[in-house]
Write an enzyme that holds these catalytic residues in place. Structure first.
Site, PDB file in Angstrom:
ATOM      1  N   THR A 110       0.846  -1.196   0.000  1.00  0.00           N
ATOM      2  CA  THR A 110       0.000   0.000   0.000  1.00  0.00           C
ATOM      3  C   THR A 110       0.879   1.244   0.000  1.00  0.00           C
ATOM      4  O   THR A 110       1.787   1.365   0.828  1.00  0.00           O
ATOM      5  CB  THR A 110      -0.931  -0.009   1.235  1.00  0.00           C
ATOM      6  OG1 THR A 110      -1.700  -1.211   1.189  1.00  0.00           O
ATOM      7  CG2 THR A 110      -1.849   1.200   1.251  1.00  0.00           C
ATOM      8  N   CYS A 161      25.081   7.715   6.892  1.00  0.00           N
ATOM      9  CA  CYS A 161      24.938   6.276   7.107  1.00  0.00           C
ATOM     10  C   CYS A 161      26.206   5.677   7.689  1.00  0.00           C
ATOM     11  O   CYS A 161      26.169   4.607   8.272  1.00  0.00           O
ATOM     12  CB  CYS A 161      24.629   5.585   5.802  1.00  0.00           C
ATOM     13  SG  CYS A 161      23.326   6.390   4.918  1.00  0.00           S
TER      14      CYS A 161
HETATM   15  C1  LIG Z   1      23.306   9.179  -2.888  1.00  0.00           C
HETATM   16  C2  LIG Z   1      22.306   8.548  -1.975  1.00  0.00           C
HETATM   17  N1  LIG Z   1      21.678   7.430  -2.344  1.00  0.00           N
HETATM   18  C3  LIG Z   1      20.764   6.824  -1.577  1.00  0.00           C
HETATM   19  C4  LIG Z   1      20.452   7.316  -0.334  1.00  0.00           C
HETATM   20  C5  LIG Z   1      19.436   6.619   0.509  1.00  0.00           C
HETATM   21  O1  LIG Z   1      18.201   7.293   0.468  1.00  0.00           O
HETATM   22  P1  LIG Z   1      17.103   7.051   1.611  1.00  0.00           P
HETATM   23  O2  LIG Z   1      17.643   7.653   2.854  1.00  0.00           O
HETATM   24  O3  LIG Z   1      15.881   7.757   1.089  1.00  0.00           O
HETATM   25  O4  LIG Z   1      16.881   5.583   1.694  1.00  0.00           O
HETATM   26  C6  LIG Z   1      21.096   8.469   0.128  1.00  0.00           C
HETATM   27  C7  LIG Z   1      20.836   8.985   1.501  1.00  0.00           C
HETATM   28  O5  LIG Z   1      21.739   9.335   2.223  1.00  0.00           O
HETATM   29  C8  LIG Z   1      22.043   9.107  -0.722  1.00  0.00           C
HETATM   30  O6  LIG Z   1      22.685  10.210  -0.338  1.00  0.00           O
END
Ligand SMILES: Cc1ncc(COP(=O)(O)O)c(C=O)c1O
Length: 388
Positions: A237, A325
């Site tokens: 959804t 991250c």
């Molecule tokens: C280049 C890039 N790709 C992918 C992502 C992941 O995106 P999301 O946080 O929406 O999963 C990020 C987020 O830091 C990003 O900077």
């Protein structure tokens, strides 16, 4: 003094206009968009309106947009979905050493499942060479994935040139445009890409909403199976409020992006110049010009990025030591290492990313706060003592 937020590449505050657009979809128009009665159909209509707006920003057709839970899911769908659909034609995928972990880890997963991966390097400015892409393509290659703008450095890759090579070879091209969409103009035909990922929370939209553009005719297997939403390409959804937020954010980006880039570029350059001139042994990472208007990434010799980051935080300034991250692990940035930055210098890097609420006075405060922090840390640095 208020807090200064300079980590817009990690995430952005939701624009008040976006919040306003989303609110009715939590409790008034709450129906399931797959339901046939009117309050479901109202939600379905909102999704289709959002699809048109998102497609409009990147120059695609609305039926080529699949809504996802964000950039990570879009990236996984692109890599794993294409790999699964195309494995009878070949098992080779090309990407780069500087991708976000959403691509790198999806690629590693495919490697464990029998696919062959090539990770292309970059030059000392963080740029991929299109000729290297051309040379890496074999008759087994099914997909090339190169990000449009790097999340750590902001460097912008020559996608249009890369797409000449992939088109000639009849190979799909995906780009992770999560950092680029909303900051620089992005058009899928000008770039020549077949798949493109984006995420709402990088452009003043909510977390947990994003999209994958899939050019008409591109073969891709779904990675989630269920109720057949999104024309069976992504079951589950839909996050209606989040998607409405994404579309309002996209609309605002379309209106404000050019002026915002013009406002931020000189602020970014003043920050870079101020640091390079004010702090010895500091270096800009990435290309000086081919970079996002809001990104300044610098390395400082003889000092740890984390220590600088925490000391700036004590002064009310939020910056990052790399991608959000990876702030939980203390490995130096894989992006800086791929560019040939020595490990010690890679450990001493800071990323400043500017945005809608960054003021010139914020840059002044960073330029005032950072030199004494670096000086204090260097005074007790074993790295510097060992060198003496
Ligand atoms: C280049 C890039 N790709 C992918 C992502 C992941 O995106 P999301 O946080 O929406 O999963 C990020 C987020 O830091 C990003 O900077």
């Amino acid at each position: 003094m208020g807090r200064i937020y300079l980590d817009y590449a990690a995430t952005t505050p939701v624009h008040p206009e976006v919040v306003k657009a989303m609110l009715p979809y939590f409790s008034e128009v709450f129906g399931n968009p797959s339901a046939i009665y009117s309050c479901g159909q109202e939600a379905a209509a909102a999704l289709e309106e959002a699809r048109v707006k998102v497609a409009g920003l990147i120059g695609s057709r609305s039926e080529e947009i699949v809504f996802t839970s964000g950039g990570t899911e879009a990236d996984n769908m692109a890599l794993i979905g294409v790999a699964n659909a195309m494995h009878s034609r070949g098992n080779h995928i090309i990407t780069t050493a500087i991708e976000h972990h959403a691509i790198i880890e999806a690629a590693r997963f495919l490697e464990k499942n029998g696919f062959e991966l090539t990770y292309l390097g970059v030059d000392d400015q963080g740029i991929v060479d299109p000729d290297e892409v051309r040379r890496a393509i074999t008759d087994k290659t099914i997909l090339v994935s190169v990000m449009l703008a790097n999340n750590e450095l902001g460097t912008i890759q020559p996608l249009a040139e890369i797409s000449r090579a992939t088109r000639q070879a009849g190979v799909y091209l995906h780009t992770d445009a999560v950092q680029a969409v909303g900051r620089i103009p992005v058009n899928v035909d000008e770039l020549g890409v077949d798949l493109l990922s984006m995420s709402a929370h990088k452009l003043y939209g909510p977390k947990g909403a994003g999209a994958l553009y899939i050019r008409k005719g591109v073969r891709m297997e779904p990675i989630t199976h269920g109720g057949g939403q999104e024309r069976t390409r992504r079951s589950g959804t839909q996050n209606v409020a989040g998607i409405v937020g994404l579309s309002r954010a996209v609309e605002l980006a379309g209106q404000e992006m050019a002026a915002e880039a013009e406002r931020l570029t000189p602020l970014r350059d003043r920050l870079i110049q101020g640091i390079l001139e004010g702090i010895d042994h500091s270096y800009l990472n990435g290309h000086a010009v081919k970079r996002l208007p809001n990104n300044a990434n610098l390395s400082f010799d003889f000092v740890e990025g984390e220590s600088m980051c925490l000391n700036l935080d004590l002064k009310g300034i939020c910056v990052s030591t790399g991608s959000a991250c990876s702030s939980s692990n203390l490995e130096p940035s894989h992006v800086l290492l791929a560019m040939g930055v020595p490990s010690q210098l890679a450990h001493g890097s800071l990323r400043f990313t500017l945005g809608k609420w960054t003021e010139p006075a914020d840059i002044d405060r960073v330029l005032e706060a950072l030199p004494p922090i670096v000086a204090k840390l260097r005074a007790m640095s074993p790295l510097l003592k060992n060198r003496r």
